[in-house]
Design a protein around this motif. Structure first.
Motif, short mmCIF file in Angstrom:
data_model
loop_
_atom_site.label_atom_id
_atom_site.label_comp_id
_atom_site.label_asym_id
_atom_site.label_seq_id
_atom_site.Cartn_x
_atom_site.Cartn_y
_atom_site.Cartn_z
N GLN A 81 115.07 78.77 92.95
CA GLN A 81 115.96 78.73 94.10
C GLN A 81 115.29 78.07 95.29
N GLY A 82 116.12 77.77 96.28
CA GLY A 82 115.62 77.07 97.46
C GLY A 82 116.62 76.00 97.82
N ASP A 83 116.36 75.30 98.91
CA ASP A 83 117.31 74.23 99.25
C ASP A 83 117.00 73.01 98.38
N ILE A 84 117.96 72.09 98.35
CA ILE A 84 117.88 70.99 97.39
C ILE A 84 116.62 70.12 97.58
N SER A 85 116.11 70.11 98.81
CA SER A 85 114.94 69.27 99.06
C SER A 85 113.66 69.87 98.46
N SER A 86 113.70 71.16 98.10
CA SER A 86 112.46 71.75 97.59
C SER A 86 112.59 72.27 96.16
N LEU A 87 113.74 72.05 95.52
CA LEU A 87 113.95 72.58 94.17
C LEU A 87 113.06 71.91 93.13
N CYS A 88 112.78 70.65 93.33
CA CYS A 88 111.99 69.90 92.36
C CYS A 88 110.81 69.27 93.09
N MET A 89 109.59 69.61 92.65
CA MET A 89 108.41 69.14 93.37
C MET A 89 107.38 68.55 92.40
N PRO A 90 107.11 67.26 92.48
CA PRO A 90 106.03 66.70 91.69
C PRO A 90 104.69 67.21 92.23
N CYS A 91 103.90 67.84 91.39
CA CYS A 91 102.68 68.50 91.88
C CYS A 91 101.41 67.72 91.56
N LYS A 92 101.42 67.02 90.45
CA LYS A 92 100.20 66.33 90.05
C LYS A 92 100.58 65.02 89.36
N MET A 93 99.76 64.00 89.57
CA MET A 93 100.08 62.70 88.98
C MET A 93 98.79 62.12 88.37
N ARG A 94 98.94 61.51 87.20
CA ARG A 94 97.78 60.81 86.63
C ARG A 94 98.07 59.32 86.69
N TRP A 95 97.21 58.63 87.43
CA TRP A 95 97.42 57.20 87.63
C TRP A 95 96.08 56.48 87.42
N ARG A 96 96.09 55.54 86.48
CA ARG A 96 94.88 54.78 86.13
C ARG A 96 93.71 55.73 85.82
N GLY A 97 94.01 56.78 85.08
CA GLY A 97 92.98 57.71 84.64
C GLY A 97 92.55 58.72 85.68
N GLN A 98 93.13 58.65 86.86
CA GLN A 98 92.72 59.54 87.95
C GLN A 98 93.80 60.60 88.19
N GLU A 99 93.38 61.84 88.33
CA GLU A 99 94.37 62.89 88.62
C GLU A 99 94.49 63.09 90.11
N ILE A 100 95.72 63.06 90.60
CA ILE A 100 95.95 63.19 92.04
C ILE A 100 96.83 64.41 92.28
N ALA A 101 96.34 65.36 93.07
CA ALA A 101 97.13 66.55 93.40
C ALA A 101 98.05 66.22 94.56
N LEU A 102 99.34 66.43 94.36
CA LEU A 102 100.32 66.11 95.40
C LEU A 102 100.63 67.38 96.18
N THR A 103 100.39 67.35 97.46
CA THR A 103 100.47 68.58 98.24
C THR A 103 101.73 68.69 99.09
N GLU A 104 102.38 67.55 99.36
CA GLU A 104 103.55 67.62 100.26
C GLU A 104 104.65 66.67 99.78
N LEU A 105 105.86 67.20 99.76
CA LEU A 105 107.02 66.35 99.49
C LEU A 105 107.61 66.00 100.85
N THR A 106 107.49 64.76 101.25
CA THR A 106 107.90 64.40 102.62
C THR A 106 109.37 63.98 102.70
N LEU A 107 109.88 63.39 101.62
CA LEU A 107 111.29 62.99 101.62
C LEU A 107 111.74 62.78 100.18
N ARG A 108 112.93 63.25 99.89
CA ARG A 108 113.48 62.99 98.56
C ARG A 108 114.91 62.52 98.74
N HIS A 109 115.27 61.47 98.06
CA HIS A 109 116.67 61.04 98.12
C HIS A 109 117.07 60.36 96.83
N PRO A 110 118.34 60.48 96.49
CA PRO A 110 118.81 59.83 95.26
C PRO A 110 119.26 58.40 95.54
#
Lengths: 90, 421
Positions: A20-49
């Motif tokens: 639950q929560g408002d639509i802007s916080s329901l789905c949050m990418p938390c971690k990303m692997r890019w070029r072999g590097q793991e990046i922890a994502l700490t803030e969702l600044t904007l989401r739009h379709p």
């Protein structure tokens, strides 16, 4: 000067879908692997379709506390693409 | 003169003007934390001589405002950051703003992509005693939640649209002000003539030429003087009433023309390139025409040359045009007569003499009906699969080069824009 670094690469993303929560916080990418590097994502600044033809794309602007990233989730192909980034001090 | 002598509108203020300040720049700063607190702006297409179409507060503080060229901005601030516009982000922001506004009144009107009006007339029972100021603060909070904390929203409340907009501009950024008959005189005392919405340089000089140099003198001016000498039209009376808080700006305006212009990506005299791009502009104009469900008799085509000067030609036809094919036939006939071997910098077209479309009626001629059916079928395919899924092969070069720009002013085509985003 445009500080945007275009990337356009498929990436692995760990995502949290909240119960639950408002639509802007329901789905949050938390971690990303890019070029072999793991990046922890700490803030969702904007989401739009957006759409590409009939394909729904969800754009996520996220930050790791230093750099900003634009991630796109293709809801039809179920894929994540790192579109661009801006470093903290461009 | 006291308030009574001015014959001010004493109705409680019931119009709310909502304005997202530096909307596009703030949205980019919201999305990209690295840009927050820094002088930055957005432009439709990055080039050496491109203009700022929205500047952040930090940039505005350095004198970089809307319309400033990139080179001038860089001279003022070498660290100035310029991004290209992101239409899908702004249309989403616009949709959010509309959704929030519609929760308070069925009577809302968007003035542009980043500002709108809520009319609270007749809604007192639904407000349950809440003041419009309270609702204004709530709307601000809801925009912060929906879009982000970096957004700055100005809210103005007044007895008419003009005073509500004036109130929204009193404390930028992030203000909330009310103008009523009680404080109207003090507000006018604090403003300059050009601070009034709609009074730019031209009207300002005209008013000064008649001895009116402050908003208060404007208010005190006789309606006969404004109508017969200053504005020389009914506009004088409208201003006389508008300044007093009476509503003069809620009349619908007629659609006069539909068109599209484009700053040529690579200025050129290449006929194939320019024709393809013009053909693409015709297809987007055709979409707008059919979206508004009108047909056009008049066609105008114009170009501006890199060497200076320009050319334009227009023609009124007996029959109307509606399909892309019809429009292109008429436009290309004019466009092919432009001076050749001149490098074109900007070009455009518009259709005028618009009448409501009668294409849904049964046609007398089968071939005309077939062309209409084909156009309708192509529009439906493009609606579903995305604009330009089916398009004329001749526009291929244009499609690669012409980009969708962010429309200022009217918001008539946003739904169409959303399909194209």
């Amino acid at each position: 000067m445009d500080p945007t670094i275009e990337i356009n690469e498929r990436v692995d993303v760990v995502t949290v879908f909240r119960r639950q929560g408002d639509i802007s916080s329901l789905c949050m990418p938390c971690k990303m692997r890019w070029r072999g590097q793991e990046i922890a994502l700490t803030e969702l600044t904007l989401r739009h379709p957006t759409v590409q033809g009939k394909r729904m794309i969800h754009v996520f602007h996220v930050s790791d506390g230093t750099n900003g990233y634009r991630l796109e989730f293709d809801a039809e192909r179920l894929s994540w693409t790192l579109i661009a980034m801006i470093a903290e001090r461009p | 003169m006291n308030n009574y002598d001015y014959r001010l509108n004493k109705e409680p203020p019931q119009i709310m003007h909502i304005d997202l300040n530096s909307a596009f720049a703030s949205a980019e700063q919201q999305a990209w934390p690295a840009l927050r607190g820094r002088p930055m702006g957005v432009t439709n297409r990055l080039s050496k001589e491109c203009c700022v179409i929205a500047a952040s507060y930090e940039a505005k503080a350095l004198g970089i405002k809307v319309g400033v060229r990139r080179t001038e901005a860089m001279a003022l601030c070498p660290d100035f950051i310029m991004l290209e516009t992101d239409p899908s982000k702004y249309t989403w922001m616009y949709q959010n703003l509309i959704k929030i506004m519609q929760d308070y009144s069925p009577n809302i009107k968007m003035k542009s992509i980043d500002e709108g009006i809520i009319d609270f007339h007749g809604l007192a029972p639904t407000l349950k005693g809440r003041s419009l100021e309270d609702i204004g603060y709530e709307i601000k909070q809801r925009v912060y939640q929906a879009v982000g904390k970096w957004m700055r929203i100005n809210v103005g409340i007044g007895p008419n649209r003009f005073l509500a907009k004036t109130a929204a501009g009193l404390h930028k950024p992030d203000g909330l002000d009310v103008i009523s008959h009680k404080n109207l005189i003090e507000v006018y005392e604090s403003l300059k003539l050009e601070d009034l919405a709609g009074i730019a340089g031209g009207y300002g000089s005209r008013l000064r030429a008649h001895g009116i140099s402050t908003p208060l003198e404007f208010l005190a001016a006789d309606d006969g003087l404004l109508r017969k000498q200053v504005f020389r039209s009914i506009n004088g009376l409208y201003w006389h009433e508008r300044l007093r808080g009476y509503e003069m700006d809620d009349q619908p305006t007629n659609l006069g023309m539909v068109g599209r212009q484009w700053v040529v990506k690579k200025p050129s005299d290449n006929d194939d390139y320019l024709r393809s791009c013009m053909h693409f502009l015709v297809e987007t104009t055709g979409m707008k025409l059919r979206y508004r469900n009108v047909e056009a008799r008049g066609v105008c085509v114009w170009v501006e040359f890199s060497a200076g000067g320009g050319w334009r030609d227009k023609r009124m036809h007996r029959s109307t045009c509606y399909t892309n094919e019809d429009i292109w036939e008429r436009v290309s006939r004019l466009f092919d007569h432009r001076p050749k071997h001149m490098v074109v910098r900007t070009m455009g077209l518009y259709l005028y003499e618009l009448t409501p479309s009668s294409r849904s009626q049964l046609g007398l001629f089968e071939d005309v009906a077939k062309a209409d059916y084909l156009t309708k079928a192509v529009d439906e395919i493009n609606d579903f699969y995305g604009a330009f899924t089916v398009f004329s092969a001749d526009t291929l070069v244009g499609k690669r080069n012409v980009r969708q720009k962010i429309p200022f002013g009217g918001t008539e085509y946003f739904e169409l824009l959303l399909k194209r985003a």
